[in-house]
Write a protein that holds these residues in place. Structure first.
Motif, short mmCIF file in Angstrom:
data_model
loop_
_atom_site.label_atom_id
_atom_site.label_comp_id
_atom_site.label_asym_id
_atom_site.label_seq_id
_atom_site.Cartn_x
_atom_site.Cartn_y
_atom_site.Cartn_z
N ASP A 33 0.85 -1.20 0.00
CA ASP A 33 0.00 0.00 0.00
C ASP A 33 0.88 1.25 0.00
O ASP A 33 1.03 1.91 1.02
CB ASP A 33 -0.92 -0.02 1.23
N PRO A 34 1.52 1.58 -1.17
CA PRO A 34 2.38 2.77 -1.20
C PRO A 34 1.61 4.03 -0.82
O PRO A 34 0.40 4.11 -1.02
CB PRO A 34 2.84 2.85 -2.66
N THR A 35 2.31 4.98 -0.26
CA THR A 35 1.71 6.23 0.16
C THR A 35 1.06 6.92 -1.04
O THR A 35 1.70 7.10 -2.07
CB THR A 35 2.78 7.15 0.77
N PRO A 36 -0.21 7.30 -0.92
CA PRO A 36 -0.88 7.98 -2.04
C PRO A 36 -0.44 9.43 -2.17
O PRO A 36 0.12 10.00 -1.24
CB PRO A 36 -2.36 7.89 -1.66
N GLY A 37 -0.69 10.01 -3.33
CA GLY A 37 -0.40 11.43 -3.54
C GLY A 37 1.03 11.67 -4.00
O GLY A 37 1.79 10.76 -4.29
N LYS A 38 1.39 12.94 -4.05
CA LYS A 38 2.72 13.35 -4.52
C LYS A 38 3.79 12.84 -3.57
O LYS A 38 3.66 12.94 -2.36
CB LYS A 38 2.78 14.88 -4.61
N ASN A 39 4.87 12.30 -4.16
CA ASN A 39 5.96 11.83 -3.33
C ASN A 39 6.65 13.01 -2.65
O ASN A 39 6.79 14.08 -3.21
CB ASN A 39 6.96 10.99 -4.14
N ARG A 40 7.08 12.80 -1.41
CA ARG A 40 7.72 13.87 -0.64
C ARG A 40 9.20 14.00 -0.94
O ARG A 40 9.81 15.00 -0.61
CB ARG A 40 7.50 13.61 0.85
N LEU A 41 9.79 12.99 -1.52
CA LEU A 41 11.20 13.01 -1.88
C LEU A 41 11.27 12.66 -3.36
O LEU A 41 10.55 11.78 -3.82
CB LEU A 41 11.96 11.94 -1.07
N HIS A 42 12.11 13.37 -4.12
CA HIS A 42 12.20 13.05 -5.54
C HIS A 42 13.63 13.21 -6.03
O HIS A 42 14.44 13.84 -5.37
CB HIS A 42 11.23 13.90 -6.37
N LEU A 43 13.91 12.62 -7.17
CA LEU A 43 15.22 12.73 -7.79
C LEU A 43 15.27 13.98 -8.65
O LEU A 43 14.32 14.31 -9.35
CB LEU A 43 15.49 11.51 -8.68
N ASP A 44 16.40 14.68 -8.61
CA ASP A 44 16.69 15.78 -9.52
C ASP A 44 17.83 15.31 -10.41
O ASP A 44 18.94 15.06 -9.93
CB ASP A 44 17.12 17.03 -8.75
N LEU A 45 17.55 15.15 -11.70
CA LEU A 45 18.55 14.68 -12.64
C LEU A 45 19.14 15.86 -13.39
O LEU A 45 18.41 16.72 -13.87
CB LEU A 45 17.92 13.69 -13.63
N ALA A 46 20.46 15.91 -13.49
CA ALA A 46 21.15 16.97 -14.21
C ALA A 46 21.48 16.49 -15.62
O ALA A 46 21.70 15.30 -15.84
CB ALA A 46 22.44 17.34 -13.48
N THR A 47 21.49 17.42 -16.57
CA THR A 47 21.76 17.08 -17.96
C THR A 47 22.37 18.29 -18.66
O THR A 47 22.25 19.42 -18.18
CB THR A 47 20.47 16.66 -18.68
N THR A 48 23.00 18.04 -19.78
CA THR A 48 23.50 19.14 -20.60
C THR A 48 22.59 19.41 -21.78
O THR A 48 22.75 20.41 -22.47
CB THR A 48 24.93 18.83 -21.11
N ASP A 49 21.63 18.52 -22.03
CA ASP A 49 20.67 18.71 -23.12
C ASP A 49 19.27 18.38 -22.61
O ASP A 49 18.70 17.33 -22.90
CB ASP A 49 21.03 17.83 -24.32
N ARG A 50 18.73 19.29 -21.81
CA ARG A 50 17.47 19.06 -21.11
C ARG A 50 16.33 18.74 -22.06
O ARG A 50 15.60 17.77 -21.85
CB ARG A 50 17.12 20.28 -20.25
N ASP A 51 16.17 19.52 -23.11
CA ASP A 51 15.05 19.30 -24.03
C ASP A 51 15.10 17.92 -24.65
O ASP A 51 14.08 17.20 -24.70
CB ASP A 51 15.02 20.37 -25.12
N ALA A 52 16.26 17.50 -25.12
CA ALA A 52 16.39 16.17 -25.74
C ALA A 52 16.17 15.07 -24.72
O ALA A 52 15.50 14.08 -25.01
CB ALA A 52 17.77 16.02 -26.39
N ASP A 53 16.71 15.24 -23.52
CA ASP A 53 16.54 14.19 -22.51
C ASP A 53 15.10 14.10 -22.02
O ASP A 53 14.59 13.00 -21.80
CB ASP A 53 17.51 14.40 -21.35
N VAL A 54 14.44 15.22 -21.86
CA VAL A 54 13.02 15.20 -21.47
C VAL A 54 12.20 14.51 -22.56
O VAL A 54 11.36 13.64 -22.26
CB VAL A 54 12.49 16.62 -21.18
N ALA A 55 12.44 14.85 -23.81
CA ALA A 55 11.71 14.22 -24.91
C ALA A 55 11.96 12.72 -24.93
O ALA A 55 11.03 11.92 -25.13
CB ALA A 55 12.11 14.85 -26.24
#
Length: 125
Positions: free
Chosen positions: A59-81
C-alpha cells in the motif's frame, strides 16, 4: 558526523518493472537478491551516483511523493523528450533565473525533475 547517501529507496506495489525502467534510463544494473521484494539499481562502474532501491510495499503512500530525484543534464530538451518517449509523463515546466527544469513522472507516477542551466530563463515560474 560523516553521513553520505548510500541509497535512495522507492516504495512500489510492483518494484521489478520500475527498477528495470530506471536502470535503462540511468545505465545501471538491476540486482535482485530477495525474490523481487527489494531490488537495487546499481550505477555503471565509475559512476558516483547513489544506488536506487525499489521495495515492494502493498500500500504505497498515495499522492505526490515527498522526496524526488533531480537529474542533471547538458541537453534538457532532448533528454526530457527521450524520457517521455520511453514512458515518463510530462507534469510541468519551471524556471528560475539561469535554470530551467521539467517535472516528469515515472511509469508508476513517482515525480522527478530534469534540469539544466539556461541563460534564457529569467523568471521564477
Amino acid at each position: 558526523m560523516a553521513l553520505s547517501i548510500g541509497m535512495v529507496t522507492v516504495d512500489s506495489a510492483d518494484p521489478r518493472p520500475l527498477a528495470e525502467w530506471w536502470a535503462r534510463r540511468l545505465g545501471g544494473t538491476v540486482v535482485d537478491e530477495s525474490d523481487g521484494s527489494f531490488l537495487e539499481v546499481v550505477p555503471a562502474p565509475g559512476s558516483s551516483a547513489p544506488v536506487l532501491g525499489f521495495q515492494r510495499v502493498e500500500d504505497p503512500t498515495p499522492g505526490k511523493n515527498r522526496l524526488h530525484l533531480d537529474l542533471a543534464t547538458t541537453d534538457r530538451d532532448a533528454d526530457v523528450a527521450a524520457l517521455v518517449a520511453q514512458g515518463a509523463t510530462f507534469v510541468a515546466e519551471h524556471t528560475m533565473p539561469g535554470y530551467r527544469w521539467a517535472v516528469l513522472a515515472d511509469p508508476q507516477g513517482n515525480q522527478f525533475c530534469v534540469g539544466a542551466a539556461d541563460a534564457a530563463a529569467t523568471a521564477l515560474t
